[in-house]
Scaffold this motif. Sequence first.
Motif, PDB file in Angstrom:
ATOM      1  N   ALA A 165       5.824  -0.601  -6.750  1.00  0.00           N
ATOM      2  CA  ALA A 165       6.243  -0.280  -5.387  1.00  0.00           C
ATOM      3  C   ALA A 165       7.745  -0.005  -5.338  1.00  0.00           C
ATOM      4  O   ALA A 165       8.203   0.909  -4.638  1.00  0.00           O
ATOM      5  CB  ALA A 165       5.879  -1.419  -4.436  1.00  0.00           C
ATOM      6  N   LEU A 166       8.522  -0.764  -6.109  1.00  0.00           N
ATOM      7  CA  LEU A 166       9.969  -0.561  -6.156  1.00  0.00           C
ATOM      8  C   LEU A 166      10.306   0.805  -6.750  1.00  0.00           C
ATOM      9  O   LEU A 166      11.222   1.505  -6.279  1.00  0.00           O
ATOM     10  CB  LEU A 166      10.631  -1.678  -6.960  1.00  0.00           C
ATOM     11  CG  LEU A 166      12.158  -1.643  -7.055  1.00  0.00           C
ATOM     12  CD1 LEU A 166      12.779  -1.737  -5.662  1.00  0.00           C
ATOM     13  CD2 LEU A 166      12.666  -2.777  -7.951  1.00  0.00           C
ATOM     14  N   LYS A 167       9.550   1.206  -7.770  1.00  0.00           N
ATOM     15  CA  LYS A 167       9.776   2.523  -8.389  1.00  0.00           C
ATOM     16  C   LYS A 167       9.452   3.650  -7.406  1.00  0.00           C
ATOM     17  O   LYS A 167      10.141   4.676  -7.375  1.00  0.00           O
ATOM     18  CB  LYS A 167       8.924   2.651  -9.650  1.00  0.00           C
ATOM     19  CG  LYS A 167       9.374   1.756 -10.790  1.00  0.00           C
ATOM     20  CD  LYS A 167       8.491   1.954 -12.023  1.00  0.00           C
ATOM     21  CE  LYS A 167       8.955   1.061 -13.173  1.00  0.00           C
ATOM     22  NZ  LYS A 167       8.091   1.215 -14.373  1.00  0.00           N
ATOM     23  N   VAL A 168       8.380   3.469  -6.599  1.00  0.00           N
ATOM     24  CA  VAL A 168       8.047   4.476  -5.584  1.00  0.00           C
ATOM     25  C   VAL A 168       9.180   4.588  -4.572  1.00  0.00           C
ATOM     26  O   VAL A 168       9.587   5.686  -4.180  1.00  0.00           O
ATOM     27  CB  VAL A 168       6.723   4.114  -4.872  1.00  0.00           C
ATOM     28  CG1 VAL A 168       6.491   5.043  -3.673  1.00  0.00           C
ATOM     29  CG2 VAL A 168       5.551   4.210  -5.842  1.00  0.00           C
ATOM     30  N   LYS A 169       9.702   3.434  -4.179  1.00  0.00           N
ATOM     31  CA  LYS A 169      10.788   3.429  -3.189  1.00  0.00           C
ATOM     32  C   LYS A 169      12.031   4.127  -3.731  1.00  0.00           C
ATOM     33  O   LYS A 169      12.671   4.940  -3.038  1.00  0.00           O
ATOM     34  CB  LYS A 169      11.106   1.989  -2.799  1.00  0.00           C
ATOM     35  CG  LYS A 169      12.137   1.868  -1.698  1.00  0.00           C
ATOM     36  CD  LYS A 169      12.341   0.408  -1.310  1.00  0.00           C
ATOM     37  CE  LYS A 169      13.367   0.290  -0.192  1.00  0.00           C
ATOM     38  NZ  LYS A 169      13.579  -1.115   0.209  1.00  0.00           N
ATOM     39  N   LYS A 170      12.382   3.832  -4.982  1.00  0.00           N
ATOM     40  CA  LYS A 170      13.579   4.421  -5.587  1.00  0.00           C
ATOM     41  C   LYS A 170      13.433   5.932  -5.804  1.00  0.00           C
ATOM     42  O   LYS A 170      14.419   6.665  -5.829  1.00  0.00           O
ATOM     43  CB  LYS A 170      13.891   3.738  -6.916  1.00  0.00           C
ATOM     44  CG  LYS A 170      14.439   2.325  -6.758  1.00  0.00           C
ATOM     45  CD  LYS A 170      14.768   1.721  -8.119  1.00  0.00           C
ATOM     46  CE  LYS A 170      15.389   0.339  -7.967  1.00  0.00           C
ATOM     47  NZ  LYS A 170      15.729  -0.275  -9.277  1.00  0.00           N
ATOM     48  N   ALA A 171      12.181   6.387  -5.950  1.00  0.00           N
ATOM     49  CA  ALA A 171      11.948   7.817  -6.173  1.00  0.00           C
ATOM     50  C   ALA A 171      12.264   8.642  -4.934  1.00  0.00           C
ATOM     51  O   ALA A 171      12.518   9.847  -5.036  1.00  0.00           O
ATOM     52  CB  ALA A 171      10.501   8.055  -6.602  1.00  0.00           C
ATOM     53  N   GLU A 172      12.260   8.007  -3.757  1.00  0.00           N
ATOM     54  CA  GLU A 172      12.598   8.677  -2.493  1.00  0.00           C
ATOM     55  C   GLU A 172      11.833   9.993  -2.326  1.00  0.00           C
ATOM     56  O   GLU A 172      12.414  11.062  -2.112  1.00  0.00           O
ATOM     57  CB  GLU A 172      14.112   8.918  -2.395  1.00  0.00           C
ATOM     58  CG  GLU A 172      14.926   7.626  -2.370  1.00  0.00           C
ATOM     59  CD  GLU A 172      16.406   7.893  -2.202  1.00  0.00           C
ATOM     60  OE1 GLU A 172      16.838   9.050  -2.382  1.00  0.00           O
ATOM     61  OE2 GLU A 172      17.139   6.936  -1.882  1.00  0.00           O
ATOM     62  N   LEU A 173      10.512   9.886  -2.432  1.00  0.00           N
ATOM     63  CA  LEU A 173       9.654  11.062  -2.315  1.00  0.00           C
ATOM     64  C   LEU A 173       9.412  11.368  -0.844  1.00  0.00           C
ATOM     65  O   LEU A 173       8.964  10.507  -0.077  1.00  0.00           O
ATOM     66  CB  LEU A 173       8.323  10.818  -3.027  1.00  0.00           C
ATOM     67  CG  LEU A 173       8.423  10.493  -4.530  1.00  0.00           C
ATOM     68  CD1 LEU A 173       7.076  10.048  -5.066  1.00  0.00           C
ATOM     69  CD2 LEU A 173       8.930  11.705  -5.296  1.00  0.00           C
TER      70      LEU A 173
ATOM     71  N   THR B 130       0.859  -1.180   0.000  1.00  0.00           N
ATOM     72  CA  THR B 130       0.000   0.000   0.000  1.00  0.00           C
ATOM     73  C   THR B 130       0.900   1.236   0.000  1.00  0.00           C
ATOM     74  O   THR B 130       1.858   1.317   0.774  1.00  0.00           O
ATOM     75  CB  THR B 130      -0.900   0.025   1.241  1.00  0.00           C
ATOM     76  OG1 THR B 130      -1.806  -1.072   1.175  1.00  0.00           O
ATOM     77  CG2 THR B 130      -1.691   1.329   1.324  1.00  0.00           C
ATOM     78  N   VAL B 131       0.614   2.178  -0.883  1.00  0.00           N
ATOM     79  CA  VAL B 131       1.347   3.450  -0.918  1.00  0.00           C
ATOM     80  C   VAL B 131       0.556   4.462  -0.101  1.00  0.00           C
ATOM     81  O   VAL B 131      -0.643   4.651  -0.325  1.00  0.00           O
ATOM     82  CB  VAL B 131       1.524   3.969  -2.357  1.00  0.00           C
ATOM     83  CG1 VAL B 131       2.238   5.324  -2.356  1.00  0.00           C
ATOM     84  CG2 VAL B 131       2.297   2.959  -3.195  1.00  0.00           C
TER      85      VAL B 131
ATOM     86  N   GLY C 187       5.373   6.809   1.764  1.00  0.00           N
ATOM     87  CA  GLY C 187       5.890   5.553   2.295  1.00  0.00           C
ATOM     88  C   GLY C 187       5.157   4.346   1.743  1.00  0.00           C
ATOM     89  O   GLY C 187       4.135   4.460   1.055  1.00  0.00           O
ATOM     90  N   LEU C 188       5.695   3.185   2.021  1.00  0.00           N
ATOM     91  CA  LEU C 188       5.111   1.909   1.597  1.00  0.00           C
ATOM     92  C   LEU C 188       4.903   1.037   2.825  1.00  0.00           C
ATOM     93  O   LEU C 188       5.725   1.038   3.745  1.00  0.00           O
ATOM     94  CB  LEU C 188       6.038   1.189   0.615  1.00  0.00           C
ATOM     95  CG  LEU C 188       6.240   1.829  -0.754  1.00  0.00           C
ATOM     96  CD1 LEU C 188       7.499   1.272  -1.416  1.00  0.00           C
ATOM     97  CD2 LEU C 188       5.024   1.562  -1.635  1.00  0.00           C
ATOM     98  N   THR C 189       3.815   0.302   2.836  1.00  0.00           N
ATOM     99  CA  THR C 189       3.586  -0.652   3.913  1.00  0.00           C
ATOM    100  C   THR C 189       3.102  -1.962   3.322  1.00  0.00           C
ATOM    101  O   THR C 189       2.370  -1.970   2.312  1.00  0.00           O
ATOM    102  CB  THR C 189       2.554  -0.119   4.934  1.00  0.00           C
ATOM    103  OG1 THR C 189       2.418  -1.070   5.994  1.00  0.00           O
ATOM    104  CG2 THR C 189       1.187   0.081   4.294  1.00  0.00           C
ATOM    105  N   ASP C 190       3.515  -3.077   3.917  1.00  0.00           N
ATOM    106  CA  ASP C 190       3.087  -4.388   3.439  1.00  0.00           C
ATOM    107  C   ASP C 190       1.637  -4.636   3.854  1.00  0.00           C
ATOM    108  O   ASP C 190       1.282  -4.474   5.023  1.00  0.00           O
ATOM    109  CB  ASP C 190       3.966  -5.490   4.029  1.00  0.00           C
ATOM    110  CG  ASP C 190       5.381  -5.462   3.451  1.00  0.00           C
ATOM    111  OD1 ASP C 190       5.546  -4.896   2.358  1.00  0.00           O
ATOM    112  OD2 ASP C 190       6.303  -5.985   4.104  1.00  0.00           O
TER     113      ASP C 190
END
Length: 507
Positions: free
Chosen positions: A57-65, A6-7, A69-72
């Motif tokens: 989800a990996l692209k969101v993480k790499k974007a470092e916005l 979940t973003v 955040g991301l949660t499982d």
Amino acid sequence: NENLPTVFADPNGITNVEATATALSNILKIPRRKIEPKLSTDTRYEVIAKRVSHNRALKVKKAELAGIGLTDTYYRVYPQRGLAAHVLGFVNDEGKGQYGIEEHLDDQLKGKNGRLNAVTDVYGIPLTATEQSVSKPAVDGDDLVLTIDVNIQKTAEAAIKKVAKQTKAKSASAIVLDPHTGAIKAMASYPTFDPAKFGQAKDFSVFINPVVANAYEPGSVIKVFTMAAGLNEGVITPSSKYQNKGEIEVDGETIENVLQSVNGQRTMSEVIQYSLNTGVVHVLKELGGGELNQKGREMLYDYFTDRFNFGKAVKVAQPYESSGEIFKPNTGIGDNIRYANMSFGQGMTATMVQVASALNPLLNGGDFYKPYLLQSQTDTDGQQTVFESEIIKKNIVSDKAAKQVKKMMIDVVNKGGGQVAKRDGYAIGGKTGTSQFIDPTTGKYSKKGEIGSFLGFVGRSVIEVKYSYAHHRHITGDRRNRRDSWVWILGLCYSYVNYPNLYNHRI
């Protein structure tokens, strides 16, 4: 369960709303206008997107916005899609079991959440190294194994879907169980749904399991239980005769046979073979000493409720179960005509699981096994509980009476209304049934359709029966075992179909 991230956003940590919304829109393929309002609220947690693919989800993480955040998040998945959907139910987006096993045994399946109490910094990040931190690990839910046989279930579902479409039935259901244990091997209904896509269902009533929840007037399949009572009490034998006039008058009301070409002296075996309403009314009379009276009504009530368990919930690990209704023998309102109708399955209601379970004692020599769905349960420590078959009541009919009813049901298939089910090399017995249903708009019996059903068994010459019923069948087996392998009941609800059409399909 499958982990789909979940973003989320913490608006307090976002420095550039427009740039963040644009970046998320490009990655998640969500319109920017739907994202941007969530990035400027006064809350600390806003869900941007659920069930995000791991690639995105990996692209969101790499974007470092900043502030994103991301949660499982774990979701229940169903690899076999709609298989046994009514039995299983589904887990909603909040993680709560809905319908079927998922709802009924939700507490055992969902486990227990863990807990972390921690002092945080000004950004809400836990400082887990402090003495004030308290951690409680999560506990997995139990593993449950059902009695459902995947092969039988698949065959049953394919079969009822096919016959429902061919006959243009509004709905169809089937249950298959083992009469020597009560284990349910298949429980299928059509139309059905995909538990993984429950949100796409247009009518929530499709989620309810009709086999346990829908009480209906079973019709002539009930005749075998009235006959069993008469045989067990010794007031009739299979060769006992009565004068069939095609109709009988009870308290000013006329009860007729559907089949009018077999009038004259008829045996009790022929009553089942030709499905004669007047014949089972005769049995009810004999239970009362030769006339319709309270003695006969009380005896039939005892057999139906105390022995065959009608009017009582089965408690088969499914929610919304109906108990059906059996009227007591002395209501004072048309008791004789009510019980005359009940002798052939009208004026009473039961569920399919009740009707199928009631046949068990007539196939195994007289013992009523409680039907069950749960085969075993294993907790998080690996401790397994295996659920054994349970006899509710022993010797509800004699072995002799049970065998006599079985022979009558075999005659139905060999030379009666169920001949379409006949197969060389197999001992197949059954009883057809047709009944009406109440029109919810008028509160009266519908003139636009009927419920057709077939209650049957396969046995003695087969070791295993995958599935069989009166119109389309799939039977496999080894002829070494000499016992009744499965009992099944098939029901179809016909709307806007008249009786001749139903008869022509020979359900």
